[in-house]
Design a protein around this motif. Structure first.
Motif, PDB file in Angstrom:
ATOM      1  N   UNK A  81       0.836  -1.202   0.000  1.00  0.00           N
ATOM      2  CA  UNK A  81       0.000   0.000   0.000  1.00  0.00           C
ATOM      3  C   UNK A  81       0.870   1.251   0.000  1.00  0.00           C
ATOM      4  N   UNK A  82       1.936   1.239   0.787  1.00  0.00           N
ATOM      5  CA  UNK A  82       2.849   2.394   0.852  1.00  0.00           C
ATOM      6  C   UNK A  82       3.498   2.636  -0.507  1.00  0.00           C
ATOM      7  N   UNK A  83       3.969   1.567  -1.131  1.00  0.00           N
ATOM      8  CA  UNK A  83       4.632   1.698  -2.440  1.00  0.00           C
ATOM      9  C   UNK A  83       3.642   2.147  -3.503  1.00  0.00           C
ATOM     10  N   UNK A  84       2.439   1.564  -3.505  1.00  0.00           N
ATOM     11  CA  UNK A  84       1.435   1.956  -4.498  1.00  0.00           C
ATOM     12  C   UNK A  84       1.081   3.426  -4.366  1.00  0.00           C
ATOM     13  N   UNK A 106      11.450  14.563  -7.036  1.00  0.00           N
ATOM     14  CA  UNK A 106      11.350  14.351  -5.584  1.00  0.00           C
ATOM     15  C   UNK A 106      10.493  13.121  -5.261  1.00  0.00           C
ATOM     16  N   UNK A 107       9.402  12.983  -5.976  1.00  0.00           N
ATOM     17  CA  UNK A 107       8.510  11.839  -5.731  1.00  0.00           C
ATOM     18  C   UNK A 107       9.132  10.533  -6.216  1.00  0.00           C
ATOM     19  N   UNK A 108       9.947  10.623  -7.259  1.00  0.00           N
ATOM     20  CA  UNK A 108      10.668   9.440  -7.721  1.00  0.00           C
ATOM     21  C   UNK A 108      11.601   8.926  -6.624  1.00  0.00           C
ATOM     22  N   UNK A 109      12.289   9.843  -5.966  1.00  0.00           N
ATOM     23  CA  UNK A 109      13.193   9.445  -4.886  1.00  0.00           C
ATOM     24  C   UNK A 109      12.428   8.823  -3.724  1.00  0.00           C
ATOM     25  N   UNK A 110      11.249   9.372  -3.418  1.00  0.00           N
ATOM     26  CA  UNK A 110      10.421   8.801  -2.348  1.00  0.00           C
ATOM     27  C   UNK A 110       9.948   7.398  -2.723  1.00  0.00           C
ATOM     28  N   UNK A 111       9.613   7.201  -3.991  1.00  0.00           N
ATOM     29  CA  UNK A 111       9.175   5.878  -4.447  1.00  0.00           C
ATOM     30  C   UNK A 111      10.296   4.857  -4.305  1.00  0.00           C
ATOM     31  N   UNK A 112      11.497   5.218  -4.738  1.00  0.00           N
ATOM     32  CA  UNK A 112      12.627   4.289  -4.640  1.00  0.00           C
ATOM     33  C   UNK A 112      12.971   3.991  -3.183  1.00  0.00           C
ATOM     34  N   UNK A 113      12.872   5.004  -2.331  1.00  0.00           N
ATOM     35  CA  UNK A 113      13.160   4.781  -0.909  1.00  0.00           C
ATOM     36  C   UNK A 113      12.180   3.779  -0.313  1.00  0.00           C
ATOM     37  N   UNK A 125      10.508   1.458  -1.974  1.00  0.00           N
ATOM     38  CA  UNK A 125      10.771   0.147  -2.569  1.00  0.00           C
ATOM     39  C   UNK A 125      11.942  -0.548  -1.876  1.00  0.00           C
ATOM     40  N   UNK A 126      12.984   0.204  -1.609  1.00  0.00           N
ATOM     41  CA  UNK A 126      14.165  -0.381  -0.978  1.00  0.00           C
ATOM     42  C   UNK A 126      13.883  -0.784   0.473  1.00  0.00           C
ATOM     43  N   UNK A 127      13.197   0.073   1.205  1.00  0.00           N
ATOM     44  CA  UNK A 127      12.992  -0.179   2.633  1.00  0.00           C
ATOM     45  C   UNK A 127      11.946  -1.255   2.894  1.00  0.00           C
ATOM     46  N   UNK A 128      11.040  -1.475   1.929  1.00  0.00           N
ATOM     47  CA  UNK A 128       9.939  -2.407   2.161  1.00  0.00           C
ATOM     48  C   UNK A 128      10.158  -3.766   1.517  1.00  0.00           C
ATOM     49  N   UNK A 129      11.303  -3.968   0.856  1.00  0.00           N
ATOM     50  CA  UNK A 129      11.493  -5.200   0.080  1.00  0.00           C
ATOM     51  C   UNK A 129      11.447  -6.457   0.960  1.00  0.00           C
ATOM     52  N   UNK A 130      11.960  -6.381   2.190  1.00  0.00           N
ATOM     53  CA  UNK A 130      11.996  -7.557   3.067  1.00  0.00           C
ATOM     54  C   UNK A 130      10.605  -7.974   3.540  1.00  0.00           C
ATOM     55  N   UNK A 131       9.666  -7.019   3.546  1.00  0.00           N
ATOM     56  CA  UNK A 131       8.314  -7.312   4.028  1.00  0.00           C
ATOM     57  C   UNK A 131       7.402  -7.818   2.921  1.00  0.00           C
ATOM     58  N   UNK A 132       7.908  -7.824   1.696  1.00  0.00           N
ATOM     59  CA  UNK A 132       7.086  -8.194   0.541  1.00  0.00           C
ATOM     60  C   UNK A 132       6.992  -9.710   0.438  1.00  0.00           C
ATOM     61  N   UNK A 133       5.774 -10.228   0.283  1.00  0.00           N
ATOM     62  CA  UNK A 133       5.590 -11.664   0.108  1.00  0.00           C
ATOM     63  C   UNK A 133       6.241 -12.098  -1.201  1.00  0.00           C
ATOM     64  N   UNK A 134       6.963 -13.221  -1.237  1.00  0.00           N
ATOM     65  CA  UNK A 134       7.679 -13.641  -2.456  1.00  0.00           C
ATOM     66  C   UNK A 134       6.797 -13.700  -3.696  1.00  0.00           C
ATOM     67  N   UNK A 135       5.542 -14.135  -3.538  1.00  0.00           N
ATOM     68  CA  UNK A 135       4.649 -14.228  -4.678  1.00  0.00           C
ATOM     69  C   UNK A 135       3.784 -12.988  -4.834  1.00  0.00           C
ATOM     70  N   UNK A 136       4.004 -11.977  -3.979  1.00  0.00           N
ATOM     71  CA  UNK A 136       3.243 -10.744  -4.092  1.00  0.00           C
ATOM     72  C   UNK A 136       1.924 -10.750  -3.361  1.00  0.00           C
ATOM     73  N   UNK A 174       1.267  -7.714  -7.419  1.00  0.00           N
ATOM     74  CA  UNK A 174       2.442  -7.852  -8.279  1.00  0.00           C
ATOM     75  C   UNK A 174       3.686  -8.121  -7.436  1.00  0.00           C
ATOM     76  N   UNK A 175       4.501  -9.115  -7.805  1.00  0.00           N
ATOM     77  CA  UNK A 175       5.730  -9.399  -7.041  1.00  0.00           C
ATOM     78  C   UNK A 175       6.680  -8.200  -7.026  1.00  0.00           C
ATOM     79  N   UNK A 176       7.517  -8.167  -6.006  1.00  0.00           N
ATOM     80  CA  UNK A 176       8.413  -7.028  -5.786  1.00  0.00           C
ATOM     81  C   UNK A 176       9.331  -6.798  -6.982  1.00  0.00           C
ATOM     82  N   UNK A 177       9.875  -7.866  -7.595  1.00  0.00           N
ATOM     83  CA  UNK A 177      10.805  -7.711  -8.726  1.00  0.00           C
ATOM     84  C   UNK A 177      10.139  -6.982  -9.888  1.00  0.00           C
ATOM     85  N   UNK A 178       8.863  -7.292 -10.143  1.00  0.00           N
ATOM     86  CA  UNK A 178       8.156  -6.658 -11.255  1.00  0.00           C
ATOM     87  C   UNK A 178       7.847  -5.197 -10.945  1.00  0.00           C
ATOM     88  N   UNK A 179       7.458  -4.927  -9.694  1.00  0.00           N
ATOM     89  CA  UNK A 179       7.195  -3.540  -9.295  1.00  0.00           C
ATOM     90  C   UNK A 179       8.476  -2.711  -9.395  1.00  0.00           C
TER      91      UNK A 179
END
Length: 670
Positions: A261-264, A284-291, A293-304, A340-345
């Motif tokens: 939800x945060x990434x979307x 600026x918003x691009x940088x927030x999006x990447x931040x 994505x990076x910080x939330x990757x561990x919490x992402x379910x492998x299959x999305x 959508x899985x993290x790799x695709x996002x």
């Protein structure tokens, strides 16, 4: 028929028998054929779904005949259990649900799936198996949608009313989200409005019930629907209002714990700025999006898979561990979403980031192009690690999504190459795109239209003007054939194609020059749309400023057109449009004028072209600077600038040079 025993073993004397020690052999338990068949069914389906990786599927290394044989065997086992055994009601309901879901995922036999689910729903009603009933109704809506979308939506309305009446809140949310997704698949304007109504109903009910995670998700989806429906200023404002609600909830622990939800929210927020062509905010918003994505990757379910908890009181019974509504690890009811899985996002993030930084690609070490290449690399490299653990239809759908995303990345890369006049690399990229395009698309999708337009741009850029004109004048690029159902992106491509056609035939010596007035007139009904888009506004005014039509080029009007074009180009930091506008201003108003202002204007256009790595306009700019210096009595410096312009021109495509020479000779003759 059992085989007979050997005679020597059969002839056993009494004394021999007495000498053999006796053992108390316990009888084998009876075989539970129900359990055996159900276990075999799951084993066969698991074997089918575990045959390899996504890369193996792409490379056609999976034996599809063997795959469907395993699926058919698994289905047969389930069918035998349903037809030959008397099952406990809950067991029968579970088997029916499983059987119907496999039919839906793996076959086209929707009639059998519908019949199986209808009988299962009656069974659940009889024995009050509420959660199993809702799961069956959810699947039945999907089955009905395949054959009759309207019947499916009507059926869902009845199920939603029942869930609301019994205060089964989690199911109310889940079923309404399902209806929103189905309405968006239909994509007509009325259906989009209906989807907005339902998503607002979800938001209102969630706010009233205190389900903040649901409210945050619904608000973000509402913003996404606004952007999908229109790119008007009003739609963007409504999207941002919905995003403001979602952002106000992100400090809540129940929302912050859901990374998707945060990434979307960050992705949709970036999309709003891209639609507004607000380059500074987009970065600026691009940088927030990447931040995020990076910080939330561990919490992402492998299959999305996404679980959104429901905190309000719910009178439904305790659901199982599978299905739309289930218990989360915290013991709360939660709605399950296929995400959508993290790799695709992450690959999608590279596409959006490249668009956000495209305006400074040439002045920032080609970072925009590097992002596009990285996105392509990730999509190509991750196939090896994506196991086929789901139905082949689901994996194929994901593969098609990844392929479309890759083609969008490649398309934007070719556009970036065109912007800096790297025509050879652009042609190679276009060829690769055309090689991977569908063989004979009946309905042209936006991506296919973009590729066709790109083909015309490259042909125009290398001087093959007749071929380019034939592409831009195709029926689907005509602004006179605009329909109410045409997407705004398609309309903008039609407007751009008309711009390109005007630039090609504007020379009075062109055989199709007589079409210029009708083309200019055909744009008038679309002026409201042109005016709300700054890039289109800038380009349109540049065309008006250079039109040879005697009704247009008065000096005050020309000044107004160029001023409007400059203002719009500055607002969106579009260096290419700025370069063209400055070059036109120098040619129209400072040609033959001696003074500091004329030289500043000429140098500004040449500098802008150099920053943009645009060989054509850099050659033009060098010539203008040389002419200005000549008038100022600085002949040696003027000749150096002209030599620079001629040297750059020699590197232009041969077709473009030949066309310029012919046009120059025509002007000299007249």
């Amino acid at each position: 028929m059992k085989p007979s025993q050997p005679k020597q073993n059969a002839q056993v004397t009494s004394s021999t028998r007495s000498s053999i020690p006796t053992t108390s052999a316990s009888p084998l338990p009876p075989v539970d054929y129900q359990l055996l068949l159900l276990s075999l069914a799951e084993d066969y389906l698991a074997a089918a779904h575990g045959q390899g990786s996504l890369k193996a599927l792409v490379d056609r290394k999976i034996n599809m005949r063997h795959y469907y044989k395993l699926v058919a065997t698994g289905l047969s086992c389930l069918e035998v259990v349903l037809k030959r055994f008397k099952l406990q009601p809950q067991m029968e309901a579970n088997v029916r649900l499983r059987y119907a879901s496999v039919l839906y995922d793996e076959t086209k036999n929707m009639r059998e799936a519908e019949q199986t689910l209808s009988e299962g729903i009656k069974l659940c009603d009889r024995y009050r198996l509420l959660d199993l009933k809702y799961n069956m109704e959810y699947l039945l809506a999907l089955v009905l949608f395949e054959g009759s979308p309207r019947a499916s939506l009507k059926f869902l309305d009845g199920v939603i009313k029942t869930a609301e009446a019994y205060k089964h809140n989690a199911w109310v949310y889940g079923l309404r989200f399902l209806k929103v997704s189905l309405l968006l698949k239909l994509s007509s304007h009325q259906d989009v409005l209906s989807a907005l109504t339902h998503i607002r109903s979800i938001s209102g009910f969630a706010e009233q019930s205190g389900d903040k995670a649901i409210l945050a998700l619904a608000s973000t989806v509402e913003a996404l629907i606004h952007l999908r429906g229109s790119t008007s200023a009003e739609s963007i404002e409504q999207a941002q209002r919905a995003l403001a609600m979602a952002r106000s909830l992100q400090l809540d622990a129940r929302v912050a714990s859901i990374p998707q939800v945060v990434v979307l929210t960050n992705i949709v927020d970036l999309a709003c700025s891209l639609q507004q062509c607000d380059s500074s905010q987009a970065v600026n918003k691009m940088q927030a999006m990447h931040a995020s994505l990076e910080s939330q990757s561990d919490l992402w379910h492998p299959e999305g898979t996404l679980l959104v908890p429901v905190h309000s009181q719910d009178s439904s019974r305790n659901p199982g561990g599978h299905g739309l509504v289930r218990r989360s690890s915290q013991g709360l009811l939660a709605i399950t979403f296929h995400w959508t899985p993290w790799e695709d996002i992450y690959a999608l993030g590279f596409l959006l980031s490249s668009i956000a930084t495209a305006h400074k690609n040439t002045s920032d070490g080609l970072k925009s192009e590097q992002m596009l290449k990285e996105g392509i690399r990730r999509l190509d490299g991750n196939n090896e690690n994506v196991p086929v653990l789901k139905p082949i239809s689901s994996i194929t759908s994901r593969h098609m999504w990844r392929q479309n995303l890759k083609r969008y990345l490649q398309t934007h890369l070719v556009f970036a190459l065109c912007t800096r006049t790297a025509w050879k690399a652009a042609q190679e990229g276009l060829q690769e795109l055309q090689d991977t395009a569908p063989s004979s698309p009946q309905d042209l999708e936006l991506l296919d239209l973009l590729i066709q337009y790109l083909d015309g741009v490259i042909k125009q850029g290398i001087g093959h003007l007749d071929d380019a004109l034939s592409i831009f004048q195709r029926p689907h690029f005509s602004v006179t054939s605009v329909t109410a159902t045409m997407s705004q992106a398609h309309l903008e491509l039609a407007i751009l194609s008309t711009f390109n056609s005007i630039l090609i035939i504007r020379n009075p010596s062109h055989p199709s020059h007589h079409l210029l007035p009708p083309l200019l007139t055909s744009l008038e009904p679309h002026l409201p749309h042109i005016k709300i888009s700054k890039p289109l506004t800038s380009a349109y005014n540049l065309i008006l400023a250079t039109s040879p039509n005697s009704a247009l080029p008065t000096i005050p009007k020309t000044k107004q057109y160029i001023h409007t074009a400059l203002s719009a180009a500055k607002a969106i930091a579009n260096n290419q449009l700025l370069c063209i506008a400055l070059s036109l201003m120098s040619d129209k108003f400072f040609k033959g004028v001696v003074g500091e202002q004329s030289e500043k204007s000429a140098r500004a256009s040449e500098t802008m072209a150099r920053k943009g790595m645009d060989a054509l306009w850099r050659s033009v700019g060098a010539g203008i600077v040389g002419d200005t210096m000549e008038l100022a009595g600085r002949g040696e410096e003027a000749e150096k600038m002209r030599d620079l312009g001629r040297e750059i021109a020699r590197g232009l495509p041969e077709g473009l040079v030949q066309w310029e020479d012919a046009a120059r000779e025509d002007v000299d003759m007249r």
